[in-house]
Design a protein around this motif. Structure first.
Motif, short mmCIF file in Angstrom:
data_model
loop_
_atom_site.label_atom_id
_atom_site.label_comp_id
_atom_site.label_asym_id
_atom_site.label_seq_id
_atom_site.Cartn_x
_atom_site.Cartn_y
_atom_site.Cartn_z
N TYR A 96 -1.90 4.46 1.93
CA TYR A 96 -1.97 3.01 1.96
C TYR A 96 -1.79 2.58 3.42
CZ TYR A 96 -1.51 -1.71 -0.01
OH TYR A 96 -1.72 -3.03 -0.35
N THR A 97 -1.91 1.29 3.68
CA THR A 97 -1.60 0.74 5.00
C THR A 97 -0.43 -0.22 4.84
OG1 THR A 97 -3.90 0.93 5.77
CG2 THR A 97 -2.46 -0.57 6.97
N TYR A 98 0.68 0.14 5.44
CA TYR A 98 1.93 -0.60 5.27
C TYR A 98 2.20 -1.49 6.49
CZ TYR A 98 2.78 2.95 1.67
OH TYR A 98 2.68 3.77 0.58
N VAL A 99 2.95 -2.55 6.24
CA VAL A 99 3.30 -3.49 7.31
C VAL A 99 4.65 -3.15 7.91
CG1 VAL A 99 3.84 -5.89 7.86
CG2 VAL A 99 1.92 -5.37 6.35
N MET A 100 4.66 -2.98 9.22
CA MET A 100 5.89 -2.84 10.00
C MET A 100 6.14 -4.19 10.68
SD MET A 100 6.67 -0.41 13.33
CE MET A 100 7.11 1.08 12.45
N TYR A 129 -8.18 -3.74 0.53
CA TYR A 129 -8.18 -2.72 -0.51
C TYR A 129 -8.94 -3.18 -1.73
CZ TYR A 129 -5.11 0.71 1.69
OH TYR A 129 -4.58 1.66 2.52
N GLY A 130 -8.84 -4.48 -2.03
CA GLY A 130 -9.59 -5.02 -3.16
C GLY A 130 -11.08 -4.89 -2.94
N ILE A 131 -11.53 -5.12 -1.70
CA ILE A 131 -12.94 -4.96 -1.37
C ILE A 131 -13.37 -3.50 -1.47
CG2 ILE A 131 -14.62 -5.13 0.52
CD1 ILE A 131 -13.01 -7.60 1.49
N THR A 171 -6.35 -5.54 11.52
CA THR A 171 -5.59 -4.97 10.40
C THR A 171 -6.54 -4.53 9.28
OG1 THR A 171 -3.52 -6.13 10.85
CG2 THR A 171 -3.96 -5.56 8.55
N ARG A 172 -7.55 -5.32 9.01
CA ARG A 172 -8.55 -4.92 8.01
C ARG A 172 -9.28 -3.65 8.45
NH1 ARG A 172 -9.35 -10.70 8.19
NH2 ARG A 172 -8.47 -11.66 6.32
N LEU A 173 -9.55 -3.57 9.74
CA LEU A 173 -10.18 -2.37 10.29
C LEU A 173 -9.25 -1.16 10.12
CD1 LEU A 173 -12.69 -1.37 11.86
CD2 LEU A 173 -11.42 -1.82 13.97
N ALA A 174 -7.96 -1.39 10.32
CA ALA A 174 -6.97 -0.30 10.16
C ALA A 174 -7.00 0.26 8.74
CB ALA A 174 -5.58 -0.82 10.50
N VAL A 175 -7.15 -0.62 7.77
CA VAL A 175 -7.23 -0.16 6.37
C VAL A 175 -8.43 0.77 6.20
CG1 VAL A 175 -7.60 -0.87 3.98
CG2 VAL A 175 -6.06 -2.19 5.45
N ARG A 176 -9.56 0.36 6.76
CA ARG A 176 -10.77 1.17 6.61
C ARG A 176 -10.69 2.49 7.36
NH1 ARG A 176 -12.98 -4.08 7.35
NH2 ARG A 176 -13.78 -3.64 9.45
N ASP A 195 3.19 -11.32 12.20
CA ASP A 195 2.92 -12.22 11.07
C ASP A 195 2.80 -11.40 9.79
OD1 ASP A 195 2.21 -14.76 12.84
OD2 ASP A 195 1.13 -13.04 13.68
N VAL A 196 3.91 -11.17 9.14
CA VAL A 196 3.95 -10.22 8.02
C VAL A 196 3.10 -10.69 6.84
CG1 VAL A 196 5.43 -9.11 6.31
CG2 VAL A 196 6.19 -9.31 8.69
N LYS A 197 3.33 -11.89 6.39
CA LYS A 197 2.66 -12.38 5.19
C LYS A 197 1.14 -12.33 5.31
CE LYS A 197 2.59 -16.26 1.94
NZ LYS A 197 3.17 -17.60 1.63
N GLU A 198 0.63 -12.84 6.42
CA GLU A 198 -0.82 -12.90 6.61
C GLU A 198 -1.43 -11.50 6.69
OE1 GLU A 198 0.94 -16.65 8.47
OE2 GLU A 198 1.47 -14.53 8.27
N ASN A 199 -0.76 -10.59 7.37
CA ASN A 199 -1.28 -9.23 7.48
C ASN A 199 -1.16 -8.48 6.16
OD1 ASN A 199 -2.06 -8.29 10.44
ND2 ASN A 199 -0.39 -9.79 10.61
N PHE A 200 -0.08 -8.70 5.44
CA PHE A 200 0.09 -8.08 4.12
C PHE A 200 -1.03 -8.52 3.18
CE2 PHE A 200 1.95 -8.14 -0.19
CZ PHE A 200 2.32 -6.80 -0.32
#
Length: 261
Positions: free
Chosen positions: A11-15, A256-258, A229-234, A244-249
């Motif tokens: 997964y991609t987690y938020v720090m 992931y939904g995509i 951040t979206r690129l990091a997921v991919r 900005d935790v909420k927005e990145n989360f």
């Protein structure tokens, strides 16, 4: 990867960035004993999986403070956070003395922006506590020419030092060091090819949050941060270190939904 009593994988987690400095480049991230617990509570609520506390600004042209000054800045807030929250806490330092103090107070990971190369006692200090480490690329002077060989070579050396010092392989992650010893074009090249760092077989951490590579004023850089951040997921990055935790989360969940939808 193991940090504290938690395992992070697939997964991609938020720090969440918690700066205990008066001069960090994004003023909204600066915290003190008076508001650090509120900030961590909010970060946890908003989706943070790990807290990263820093007592030394590493913004461009920063003025270094001593290990003793770092410790004086983080010791009380760190103790307060560890007492009240069951969440892994990383401390951002390149001084072994600071790392030892942080680990004594219960820190679970050391985030070293000099990749274990600045202080010769850092690796053995982390190993002695059975702690985790993030090894970031850095350099005394700006990179020139091909960026990949020096970055990968530096990270490989840091990881080897960690292993030889006794740090568990499952407690190591690496960071390409966006914004450190790189110009804007090199930062974008690194970001767009970030998966190349996976050749070292360690989990990746990405730190782009509101950095100058995106241009414009710092308060206007959230959209580009979310895009990275979206690129990091991919690219299967394990952690994104953000203000900005909420927005990145939410961006991670959407991505992931995509990917899965």
């Amino acid at each position: 990867m193991i940090i504290g009593n938690k395992t992070f994988e697939n997964y991609t987690y938020v720090m969440a960035i918690i700066n205990l400095t008066p001069d960090s480049f994004w003023k909204e991230s600066r915290k003190t004993c008076d508001n650090v617990l509120f900030a961590v509570k909010r970060a946890v609520k908003d989706g943070a999986a790990i807290i990263d506390m820093g007592a030394q600004s590493t913004r461009p042209n920063y003025t270094e403070v001593s290990a003793d000054e770092e410790i004086s800045r983080f010791e009380k807030p760190l103790a307060m956070v560890k007492e009240r929250f069951d969440i892994p806490v990383s401390v951002d330092t390149y001084f072994a003395k600071s790392a030892r103090a942080a680990l004594d107070l219960g820190a679970d990971m050391i985030n070293d922006v000099w990749g274990l190369a600045r202080d010769e006692k850092m690796a053995e200090t982390i190993a002695g506590y059975g702690a985790s480490v993030c090894i970031m690329h850095n350099a005394e002077s700006a990179l020139s020419g091909d960026i990949w060989q020096p970055i990968i070579g530096f990270l490989k050396d840091g990881a080897q030092k960690a292993i030889e010092s006794g740090i568990d392989k499952n407690k190591i992650c690496i960071d390409g060091g966006i914004g450190f010893a790189k110009n804007r074009e090199q930062n974008h090249e690194l970001l767009n090819g970030y998966e190349k760092l996976s050749v070292l077989n360690y989990p990746l951490l990405l730190g782009t949050s509101r950095k100058s590579m995106f241009g414009g004023a710092v308060e206007d850089r959230l959209p580009q941060t979310l895009q990275s951040t979206r690129l990091a997921v991919r690219k299967n990055v394990l952690f994104v270190r953000v203000h900005d935790v909420k927005e990145n989360f939410e961006a991670i969940r959407e991505e992931y939904g995509i990917l899965r939808g």
